[in-house]
Design an enzyme around this catalytic site. Sequence first.
Site, mmCIF file in Angstrom:
data_model
loop_
_atom_site.group_PDB
_atom_site.id
_atom_site.type_symbol
_atom_site.label_atom_id
_atom_site.label_comp_id
_atom_site.label_asym_id
_atom_site.label_seq_id
_atom_site.Cartn_x
_atom_site.Cartn_y
_atom_site.Cartn_z
ATOM 1 N N HIS A 11 0.847 -1.204 0.000
ATOM 2 C CA HIS A 11 0.000 0.000 0.000
ATOM 3 C C HIS A 11 0.884 1.257 0.000
ATOM 4 O O HIS A 11 0.641 2.191 -0.770
ATOM 5 C CB HIS A 11 -0.878 0.041 1.256
ATOM 6 C CG HIS A 11 -1.935 -1.027 1.349
ATOM 7 N ND1 HIS A 11 -1.976 -1.940 2.364
ATOM 8 C CD2 HIS A 11 -2.999 -1.307 0.548
ATOM 9 C CE1 HIS A 11 -3.029 -2.732 2.214
ATOM 10 N NE2 HIS A 11 -3.663 -2.384 1.113
ATOM 11 N N ARG A 16 -1.882 -5.887 -8.766
ATOM 12 C CA ARG A 16 -0.695 -6.711 -8.481
ATOM 13 C C ARG A 16 -0.502 -7.773 -9.537
ATOM 14 O O ARG A 16 0.591 -8.052 -9.975
ATOM 15 C CB ARG A 16 -0.848 -7.401 -7.111
ATOM 16 C CG ARG A 16 -0.680 -6.470 -5.953
ATOM 17 C CD ARG A 16 -1.279 -7.029 -4.718
ATOM 18 N NE ARG A 16 -2.728 -7.021 -4.800
ATOM 19 C CZ ARG A 16 -3.541 -7.283 -3.803
ATOM 20 N NH1 ARG A 16 -3.035 -7.624 -2.637
ATOM 21 N NH2 ARG A 16 -4.843 -7.229 -3.947
ATOM 22 N N LYS A 53 -16.277 -7.648 4.990
ATOM 23 C CA LYS A 53 -15.003 -8.375 4.935
ATOM 24 C C LYS A 53 -14.558 -8.881 6.306
ATOM 25 O O LYS A 53 -13.536 -9.546 6.424
ATOM 26 C CB LYS A 53 -13.915 -7.457 4.356
ATOM 27 C CG LYS A 53 -13.621 -7.686 2.876
ATOM 28 C CD LYS A 53 -12.255 -7.133 2.506
ATOM 29 C CE LYS A 53 -11.811 -7.552 1.124
ATOM 30 N NZ LYS A 53 -10.488 -6.981 0.757
ATOM 31 N N SER A 94 -2.756 -7.903 2.483
ATOM 32 C CA SER A 94 -3.024 -7.853 3.933
ATOM 33 C C SER A 94 -3.422 -9.234 4.431
ATOM 34 O O SER A 94 -3.002 -9.659 5.514
ATOM 35 C CB SER A 94 -4.154 -6.860 4.226
ATOM 36 O OG SER A 94 -3.815 -5.570 3.795
HETATM 37 P P1 ADP Z 1 -9.883 -3.784 -0.660
HETATM 38 O O1 ADP Z 1 -10.672 -4.565 0.337
HETATM 39 O O2 ADP Z 1 -10.594 -2.548 -1.133
HETATM 40 O O3 ADP Z 1 -9.314 -4.600 -1.785
HETATM 41 P P2 ADP Z 1 -7.139 -3.626 0.302
HETATM 42 O O4 ADP Z 1 -6.605 -2.878 1.477
HETATM 43 O O5 ADP Z 1 -6.958 -5.095 0.279
HETATM 44 O O6 ADP Z 1 -8.662 -3.206 0.202
HETATM 45 O O7 ADP Z 1 -6.507 -3.030 -1.036
HETATM 46 C C1 ADP Z 1 -6.703 -1.686 -1.385
HETATM 47 C C2 ADP Z 1 -6.067 -1.439 -2.736
HETATM 48 O O8 ADP Z 1 -4.661 -1.577 -2.612
HETATM 49 C C3 ADP Z 1 -6.513 -2.427 -3.815
HETATM 50 O O9 ADP Z 1 -6.591 -1.731 -5.050
HETATM 51 C C4 ADP Z 1 -5.395 -3.430 -3.852
HETATM 52 O O10 ADP Z 1 -5.257 -3.988 -5.165
HETATM 53 C C5 ADP Z 1 -4.208 -2.545 -3.538
HETATM 54 N N1 ADP Z 1 -3.131 -3.307 -2.922
HETATM 55 C C6 ADP Z 1 -3.157 -4.115 -1.850
HETATM 56 N N2 ADP Z 1 -1.945 -4.678 -1.622
HETATM 57 C C7 ADP Z 1 -1.147 -4.203 -2.591
HETATM 58 C C8 ADP Z 1 0.215 -4.429 -2.957
HETATM 59 N N3 ADP Z 1 0.982 -5.279 -2.301
HETATM 60 N N4 ADP Z 1 0.687 -3.773 -4.020
HETATM 61 C C9 ADP Z 1 -0.107 -2.934 -4.730
HETATM 62 N N5 ADP Z 1 -1.379 -2.692 -4.477
HETATM 63 C C10 ADP Z 1 -1.900 -3.323 -3.416
#
Ligand code: ADP
Length: 159
Positions: free
Chosen positions: A17, A90, A41, A128
């Site tokens: 992130h 990703r 979630k 995450s």
């Molecule tokens: P959500 O539940 O909305 O997917 P996340 O916190 O899992 O929330 O992810 C938020 C955004 O950040 C999403 O667009 C996800 O693809 C991106 N994201 C999560 N982890 C990574 C990472 N390691 N690299 C790039 N983008 C990421």
Amino acid sequence: MNVAVYPGTFDPITHGHSDLVERAAKIFDKIIVAVAENKGKKPSFSLEQRVTMARRVLQDMTTVEVYPFDNLLVDFTRQHQAKVILRGLRAVSDFELEFQLASMNRRYAPNIETLFLIPAEKYTFLSSNLVKEMAGLGADVSPFVHAEVNAALLAHFKV
Ligand code: ADP
């Protein structure tokens, strides 16, 4: 002002992130990290904890602000005078859901564009959920998260 909203669950915020926020900070005047309540979630950390962690991790970035939200994303985006929603890609597996979300958001807000950024290669496998799974099994996840997030994970899983 060129403002982007970066929404997500951030349960918890990882280096993936942060990598995305750093890239976006080079493009936008201001980035609003929007931490979704996302009850569906069943997040491991409370909304308050997730916001506090994200603020702590991103505190040195002067053009970044972190807020919780539980309303419609496009409404939140408009409220903050932003015209861009930022998301991360990703792998190809992310595409389908992201395509769906971006298309639906465009339906409700044609003037708001969704922009996708790709993280550094070393974070393309990071999520995450994976971090929580590994931490829960006693693995050291300190290479993937900020020290305070690591401490929160250790406390959460009492390892
Ligand atoms: P959500 O539940 O909305 O997917 P996340 O916190 O899992 O929330 O992810 C938020 C955004 O950040 C999403 O667009 C996800 O693809 C991106 N994201 C999560 N982890 C990574 C990472 N390691 N690299 C790039 N983008 C990421």
